[in-house]
Design a protein around this motif. Structure first.
Motif, PDB file in Angstrom:
ATOM      1  N   ASP A 222      18.907  11.149 -10.157  1.00  0.00           N
ATOM      2  CA  ASP A 222      18.533  10.215  -9.099  1.00  0.00           C
ATOM      3  C   ASP A 222      19.817   9.723  -8.431  1.00  0.00           C
ATOM      4  O   ASP A 222      20.590   8.981  -9.029  1.00  0.00           O
ATOM      5  N   HIS A 225      21.204   5.197  -3.766  1.00  0.00           N
ATOM      6  CA  HIS A 225      22.033   3.996  -3.893  1.00  0.00           C
ATOM      7  C   HIS A 225      23.376   4.258  -4.575  1.00  0.00           C
ATOM      8  O   HIS A 225      23.916   3.379  -5.240  1.00  0.00           O
TER       9      HIS A 225
ATOM     10  N   ASN B  62      17.112  -2.309  -5.923  1.00  0.00           N
ATOM     11  CA  ASN B  62      17.311  -0.863  -5.997  1.00  0.00           C
ATOM     12  C   ASN B  62      17.229  -0.361  -7.437  1.00  0.00           C
ATOM     13  O   ASN B  62      16.622   0.672  -7.715  1.00  0.00           O
ATOM     14  N   GLU B  65      13.714  -0.313  -8.733  1.00  0.00           N
ATOM     15  CA  GLU B  65      12.979   0.855  -8.219  1.00  0.00           C
ATOM     16  C   GLU B  65      13.318   2.109  -9.029  1.00  0.00           C
ATOM     17  O   GLU B  65      12.423   2.824  -9.479  1.00  0.00           O
ATOM     18  N   MET B  66      14.619   2.349  -9.202  1.00  0.00           N
ATOM     19  CA  MET B  66      15.036   3.561  -9.920  1.00  0.00           C
ATOM     20  C   MET B  66      14.525   3.554 -11.356  1.00  0.00           C
ATOM     21  O   MET B  66      14.100   4.587 -11.886  1.00  0.00           O
ATOM     22  N   ASP B  69      10.687   4.114 -11.346  1.00  0.00           N
ATOM     23  CA  ASP B  69      10.484   5.506 -10.938  1.00  0.00           C
ATOM     24  C   ASP B  69      10.734   6.440 -12.118  1.00  0.00           C
ATOM     25  O   ASP B  69       9.949   7.352 -12.412  1.00  0.00           O
ATOM     26  N   THR B  73       8.015   8.942 -14.110  1.00  0.00           N
ATOM     27  CA  THR B  73       8.205  10.386 -14.242  1.00  0.00           C
ATOM     28  C   THR B  73       8.196  10.796 -15.717  1.00  0.00           C
ATOM     29  O   THR B  73       7.636  11.827 -16.084  1.00  0.00           O
ATOM     30  N   ILE B  90       1.113   7.695  -9.642  1.00  0.00           N
ATOM     31  CA  ILE B  90       1.450   8.155  -8.281  1.00  0.00           C
ATOM     32  C   ILE B  90       1.526   6.947  -7.335  1.00  0.00           C
ATOM     33  O   ILE B  90       2.466   6.812  -6.552  1.00  0.00           O
ATOM     34  N   ILE B  93       4.671   4.905  -7.971  1.00  0.00           N
ATOM     35  CA  ILE B  93       5.879   5.533  -7.410  1.00  0.00           C
ATOM     36  C   ILE B  93       5.964   5.242  -5.907  1.00  0.00           C
ATOM     37  O   ILE B  93       7.038   4.965  -5.370  1.00  0.00           O
ATOM     38  N   LYS B  94       4.808   5.268  -5.239  1.00  0.00           N
ATOM     39  CA  LYS B  94       4.824   4.999  -3.797  1.00  0.00           C
ATOM     40  C   LYS B  94       5.001   3.507  -3.502  1.00  0.00           C
ATOM     41  O   LYS B  94       5.720   3.138  -2.568  1.00  0.00           O
ATOM     42  N   ASP B  98       7.861   1.241  -1.176  1.00  0.00           N
ATOM     43  CA  ASP B  98       7.605   0.210  -0.172  1.00  0.00           C
ATOM     44  C   ASP B  98       8.322  -1.091  -0.535  1.00  0.00           C
ATOM     45  O   ASP B  98       8.906  -1.735   0.335  1.00  0.00           O
ATOM     46  N   GLU B 100      11.004  -1.428  -2.249  1.00  0.00           N
ATOM     47  CA  GLU B 100      12.446  -1.254  -2.038  1.00  0.00           C
ATOM     48  C   GLU B 100      12.792  -1.370  -0.551  1.00  0.00           C
ATOM     49  O   GLU B 100      13.796  -1.971  -0.185  1.00  0.00           O
ATOM     50  N   ARG B 101      11.938  -0.804   0.288  1.00  0.00           N
ATOM     51  CA  ARG B 101      12.171  -0.885   1.731  1.00  0.00           C
ATOM     52  C   ARG B 101      12.052  -2.337   2.221  1.00  0.00           C
ATOM     53  O   ARG B 101      12.774  -2.764   3.112  1.00  0.00           O
TER      54      ARG B 101
END
Lengths: 237, 237
Positions: A222, A225, B62, B65-66, B69, B73, B90, B93-94, B98, B100-101
């Motif tokens: 990954d 960032h 960030n 999120e990582m 994620d 996985t 799923i 993950i999506k 959002d 993070e954005r």
């Protein structure tokens, strides 16, 4: 059919499914590339008909995303893939979100063309928009190529290019602000150019995201960032 | 330990892992909510110290999120979940993309605070920004609540609220353009207010996306790119 043959059959079918998904992503990518180009041309040439076409076609981008997304989830449920295959599916689900957002940015540019009131107003800044357009088109093209060939050869140069795009964008914004101050009558139009530059800059970001997804697919790492230097290290090892 | 017990043990462990992910998403969501609030307050009050804090804290978003994620996985690879569990992973993950954005948008607002040159320039438009902020904060709060409770009771009203946000945003843009024309000396500052309004409007979009992910989780239906009416039908059936 004996067990070995059934195994081979299932495995071939699975490979075919994965191949089909890759092909669909590339079709979607090619289509999105075209959308950006048409949108930018519609804006630069005040071509409202072309802009309408881009907006209509955005639906196709959305459907492609939903279609590919659905297929990825089906394979996850049915095949329970591991290692590279799992990473490919996850990366694909993310990459098509970026492609769909790029499509949205193209539609956004086209919508600005539609609401152009003063089509005779020509702006020197279009030259800069054209340059920014070429830069981000190259980036997206490179990102899709990396996805297609599962190759990391160019990804570091694409993420590096994004820094140039950001600088170019900042410089365009600065020029446009000066222009607005000098000629406040055309603020609305100048703002549209600014939004277009912004949309293109965002497209560059999405192209970088796609590169990051490809790196994750290939290397299993990954790289979001992290700095450009760190990214280059990951890619080269 | 007999097979049944091992089965129960694995199943409990799996449930614990899924629960942990949900909790982490909610922690991330709560943190992002706070980031929006701090960023908007830093902008409105020209509080550079607060803005610095928001920018620094974006790293935490960030990393969350990582981290989530990666866990999703891992579970996909190890547990090969199906049906609701697969959809939840799923959708998670999506959803974290959002979130993070949204964090990025908060950081963007904070960066505008940092580059404020004229801190004494007070703008009436802050009032509208504050109103837009409250609207999108409500939306995000509702979306996270829907995610937490797996409840679709409020999602249609959140996506409906987004249309109000869009109208409010359009109206703010119109007012700001008038202001820029009347007072071109403050174009840079007015543009910052415009960017902030834009960032808030985008946050509203991301809150809607999260609602769509929750609907997918609960109903197994992809409701992206459909009308408000169609969405309400899916939710109520």
């Amino acid at each position: 059919m004996d067990t070995k043959k059934i195994g081979q059959h299932i495995s071939r079918q699975f490979n075919d499914e994965m191949e089909e998904i890759r092909n669909k992503v590339l079709t979607m990518g090619g289509f999105v590339e075209q959308q950006i180009d048409l949108a930018a041309q519609s804006f630069i040439n005040c071509d409202q008909e072309l802009a309408e076409k881009v907006i209509q076609q955005d639906d196709m981008v959305n459907h492609l995303e939903m279609d590919i997304d659905h297929e990825c989830t089906e394979i996850l449920a049915k095949r329970q893939p591991a290692a590279f295959d799992l990473r490919m599916l996850i990366a694909t689900i993310k990459a098509i979100t970026d492609l769909e957002r790029i499509g949205d940015e193209a539609a956004r540019i086209a919508k600005m063309t539609i609401r152009l009131e003063n089509t005779e107003y020509y702006h020197e800044q279009y030259h800069e928009i054209q340059h920014l357009l070429e830069m981000v088109k190259d980036m997206l093209n490179g990102a899709l190529d990396a996805f297609a060939r599962l190759s990391l050869d160019e990804v570091a140069s694409i993420t590096c290019q994004d820094q140039k795009v950001d600088r170019e964008y900042t410089s365009i914004v600065r020029q446009l602000i000066t222009r607005m101050m000098e000629d406040p009558r055309h603020i609305t139009r100048t703002l549209d150019i600014l939004w277009t530059a912004r949309a293109l800059e965002r497209i560059g970001d999405h192209a970088c995201n796609i590169c990051e997804h490809v790196i994750y697919m290939v290397k299993g790492e990954d790289v979001r960032h992290i700095s450009q230097d760190e990214l280059e290290k990951v890619v080269s090892r």
